[in-house]
Design a protein around this motif. Structure first.
Motif, short mmCIF file in Angstrom:
data_model
loop_
_atom_site.label_atom_id
_atom_site.label_comp_id
_atom_site.label_asym_id
_atom_site.label_seq_id
_atom_site.Cartn_x
_atom_site.Cartn_y
_atom_site.Cartn_z
N HIS A 1 0.29 0.02 7.12
CA HIS A 1 1.60 0.27 6.51
C HIS A 1 2.63 -0.62 7.17
O HIS A 1 2.55 -0.82 8.37
N PRO A 2 3.54 -1.22 6.53
CA PRO A 2 3.94 -1.09 5.12
C PRO A 2 3.07 -1.90 4.17
O PRO A 2 3.22 -1.79 2.96
N VAL A 3 2.15 -2.71 4.70
CA VAL A 3 1.21 -3.49 3.89
C VAL A 3 -0.16 -3.35 4.53
O VAL A 3 -0.28 -3.31 5.74
N ARG A 4 -1.20 -3.27 3.71
CA ARG A 4 -2.56 -3.23 4.26
C ARG A 4 -3.05 -4.65 4.47
O ARG A 4 -3.12 -5.43 3.52
N LEU A 5 -3.37 -4.98 5.73
CA LEU A 5 -3.88 -6.31 6.02
C LEU A 5 -4.53 -6.34 7.39
O LEU A 5 -4.33 -5.44 8.19
#
Length: 119
Positions: free
Chosen positions: A38-42
């Motif tokens: 979170h805030p982005v899956r990576l």
């Protein structure tokens, strides 16, 4: 407004990994793999091996530096549109001890601290 991801002053000097939405997958000499949810899956990969520093996000190289003379302790980058349509900014900071051992490793997305490692 208080940053919900900020490390408290009570834990900032203690060894460990801090961040509810990111975890260390692998950490060795001048190398870190951190899974961010979170805030982005990576998957965030930092490598400082062979006089070359790179940051990869899910296989996309977003920052690189040849480090023959000095290792950069800070890097700024943009998230690729394939991973984040908003193309948020990112930043990594490293503090080293003698012998280039990583003493502290931090990752931000926008102005939010998402991962803080203290060795």
């Amino acid at each position: 407004m208080t940053n919900p991801y900020a490390v408290t002053t009570a834990t900032a000097g203690q060894p460990g990994f801090f961040g509810e939405h990111a975890e260390l997958v692998r950490g060795t000499f001048l190398y870190r793999v951190v899974q961010v949810s979170h805030p982005v899956r990576l998957r965030f990969v930092y490598s400082g091996w062979w006089f070359r520093q790179t940051i990869e996000l899910d296989g996309h190289t977003v920052w690189g530096q040849i480090s023959w003379m000095a290792i950069r302790r800070q890097a700024e980058f943009r998230l690729p549109v394939e991973l984040d349509p908003q193309q948020r900014s990112g930043r990594m900071e490293i503090e080293f001890s003698r012998g280039l051992r990583i003493r502290r490793f931090r990752i931000w997305i926008d102005q939010t601290l998402i991962y803080d490692e203290v060795a």
